[in-house]
Design a protein around this motif. Structure first.
Motif, PDB file in Angstrom:
ATOM      1  N   VAL A  12       1.287  -6.672 -21.501  1.00 50.66           N
ATOM      2  CA  VAL A  12       1.783  -5.864 -20.387  1.00 50.66           C
ATOM      3  C   VAL A  12       2.225  -6.804 -19.276  1.00 50.66           C
ATOM      4  N   GLU A  13       3.466  -6.622 -18.774  1.00 51.52           N
ATOM      5  CA  GLU A  13       3.989  -7.387 -17.647  1.00 51.52           C
ATOM      6  C   GLU A  13       4.649  -6.420 -16.676  1.00 51.52           C
ATOM      7  N   ALA A  14       4.212  -6.474 -15.418  1.00 48.65           N
ATOM      8  CA  ALA A  14       4.774  -5.617 -14.375  1.00 48.65           C
ATOM      9  C   ALA A  14       4.294  -6.126 -13.030  1.00 48.65           C
ATOM     10  N   PRO A  15       4.952  -5.738 -11.950  1.00 49.04           N
ATOM     11  CA  PRO A  15       4.478  -6.192 -10.645  1.00 49.04           C
ATOM     12  C   PRO A  15       3.126  -5.567 -10.276  1.00 49.04           C
ATOM     13  N   GLN A  16       2.905  -4.323 -10.669  1.00 47.18           N
ATOM     14  CA  GLN A  16       1.658  -3.637 -10.341  1.00 47.18           C
ATOM     15  C   GLN A  16       1.217  -2.812 -11.546  1.00 47.18           C
ATOM     16  N   VAL A  17      -0.065  -2.954 -11.923  1.00 48.54           N
ATOM     17  CA  VAL A  17      -0.609  -2.195 -13.051  1.00 48.54           C
ATOM     18  C   VAL A  17      -1.887  -1.510 -12.594  1.00 48.54           C
ATOM     19  N   THR A  18      -1.969  -0.212 -12.881  1.00 48.30           N
ATOM     20  CA  THR A  18      -3.175   0.559 -12.614  1.00 48.30           C
ATOM     21  C   THR A  18      -3.689   1.091 -13.940  1.00 48.30           C
ATOM     22  N   LEU A  19      -4.943   0.801 -14.237  1.00 45.99           N
ATOM     23  CA  LEU A  19      -5.582   1.290 -15.456  1.00 45.99           C
ATOM     24  C   LEU A  19      -6.610   2.331 -15.051  1.00 45.99           C
ATOM     25  N   GLY A  20      -6.339   3.581 -15.380  1.00 45.33           N
ATOM     26  CA  GLY A  20      -7.234   4.674 -15.026  1.00 45.33           C
ATOM     27  C   GLY A  20      -8.521   4.638 -15.815  1.00 45.33           C
ATOM     28  N   ALA A  21      -9.496   5.440 -15.385  1.00 41.94           N
ATOM     29  CA  ALA A  21     -10.827   5.458 -15.993  1.00 41.94           C
ATOM     30  C   ALA A  21     -10.791   5.814 -17.473  1.00 41.94           C
ATOM     31  N   GLU A  22      -9.827   6.605 -17.908  1.00 38.48           N
ATOM     32  CA  GLU A  22      -9.735   7.004 -19.315  1.00 38.48           C
ATOM     33  C   GLU A  22      -8.927   6.018 -20.148  1.00 38.48           C
ATOM     34  N   GLY A  23      -8.323   5.014 -19.512  1.00 36.75           N
ATOM     35  CA  GLY A  23      -7.434   4.109 -20.221  1.00 36.75           C
ATOM     36  C   GLY A  23      -8.103   2.830 -20.688  1.00 36.75           C
ATOM     37  N   SER A  24      -7.397   2.138 -21.585  1.00 38.53           N
ATOM     38  CA  SER A  24      -7.867   0.832 -22.045  1.00 38.53           C
ATOM     39  C   SER A  24      -6.664  -0.044 -22.360  1.00 38.53           C
ATOM     40  N   ILE A  25      -6.833  -1.322 -22.097  1.00 34.34           N
ATOM     41  CA  ILE A  25      -5.824  -2.320 -22.462  1.00 34.34           C
ATOM     42  C   ILE A  25      -6.538  -3.406 -23.238  1.00 34.34           C
ATOM     43  N   ARG A  26      -6.024  -3.704 -24.434  1.00 38.30           N
ATOM     44  CA  ARG A  26      -6.553  -4.789 -25.255  1.00 38.30           C
ATOM     45  C   ARG A  26      -5.390  -5.726 -25.539  1.00 38.30           C
ATOM     46  N   GLY A  27      -5.487  -6.952 -24.977  1.00 37.73           N
ATOM     47  CA  GLY A  27      -4.406  -7.916 -25.178  1.00 37.73           C
ATOM     48  C   GLY A  27      -4.238  -8.804 -23.965  1.00 37.73           C
ATOM     49  N   GLN A  28      -2.983  -8.955 -23.513  1.00 38.06           N
ATOM     50  CA  GLN A  28      -2.672  -9.824 -22.390  1.00 38.06           C
ATOM     51  C   GLN A  28      -1.991  -9.006 -21.303  1.00 38.06           C
ATOM     52  N   MET A  29      -2.257  -9.393 -20.049  1.00 39.67           N
ATOM     53  CA  MET A  29      -1.596  -8.720 -18.945  1.00 39.67           C
ATOM     54  C   MET A  29      -1.279  -9.735 -17.860  1.00 39.67           C
ATOM     55  N   ALA A  30      -0.063  -9.671 -17.330  1.00 40.67           N
ATOM     56  CA  ALA A  30       0.367 -10.511 -16.216  1.00 40.67           C
ATOM     57  C   ALA A  30       1.014  -9.610 -15.174  1.00 40.67           C
ATOM     58  N   CYS A  31       0.527  -9.704 -13.923  1.00 38.00           N
ATOM     59  CA  CYS A  31       1.054  -8.862 -12.862  1.00 38.00           C
ATOM     60  C   CYS A  31       0.719  -9.471 -11.506  1.00 38.00           C
ATOM     61  N   ASP A  32       1.306  -8.912 -10.455  1.00 41.70           N
ATOM     62  CA  ASP A  32       0.956  -9.334  -9.107  1.00 41.70           C
ATOM     63  C   ASP A  32      -0.336  -8.656  -8.661  1.00 41.70           C
TER      64      ASP A  32
END
Length: 149
Positions: free
Chosen positions: A77-97
């Motif tokens: 995931v690449e973006a200037p701003q990332v919000t991960l809600g309580a029901e969400g999950s991210i598995r991997g790499q993330m780059a953001c401001d």
């Protein structure tokens, strides 16, 4: 009246062309991440993109604007701003401001500002300039905080 005219009177140049062929099974499609990186959206033009609960995405997600996830992401995931809600999950790499995590993140995270909410769980490796950690957040990660050298 366009729909009542015969094709010969419509002036459609596309009628004589053959439709593009579908990609062969197993063919590698071009990755759009370079195109996303080249776009420099002005803050007033950037609109948030939202993925709701129950959505599963595997692969690369890049956006010139903010992203909000309530679903599950497996990939980069690449973006200037990332919000991960309580029901969400991210598995991997993330780059953001700026990242705001309230769900489960597992992987490598690099950002300038990280806000970890009370319902968040973070596993893996984190590199950020500034960290705000709420009481109750779970972090089982290698964390590096401070300006990059």
């Amino acid at each position: 009246m366009l729909f009542n005219k015969p094709k010969s009177e419509r002036g459609d140049a596309a009628d004589s062309e053959t439709p593009p062929a579908a990609p062969a099974p197993g063919a590698v499609l071009p990755v759009l991440d370079d195109a996303v990186r080249r776009k420099s959206a002005r803050p007033e033009d950037a609109r948030p993109s939202v993925l709701g609960p129950g959505v599963l995405v595997r692969g690369y997600i890049g956006s010139p604007g903010p992203l909000h996830f309530q679903g599950d992401i497996e990939g980069t995931v690449e973006a200037p701003q990332v919000t991960l809600g309580a029901e969400g999950s991210i598995r991997g790499q993330m780059a953001c401001d700026r990242a705001t995590l309230d769900g489960h993140f597992d992987g490598r995270l690099q950002c300038r500002e990280l806000n970890v909410g009370a319902s968040a769980r973070v596993d893996g490796q984190v590199r950020c300039d500034n960290l705000v950690l709420a009481m109750g957040a779970l972090i089982n990660a290698e964390v590096s905080i401070g300006p990059r050298e």
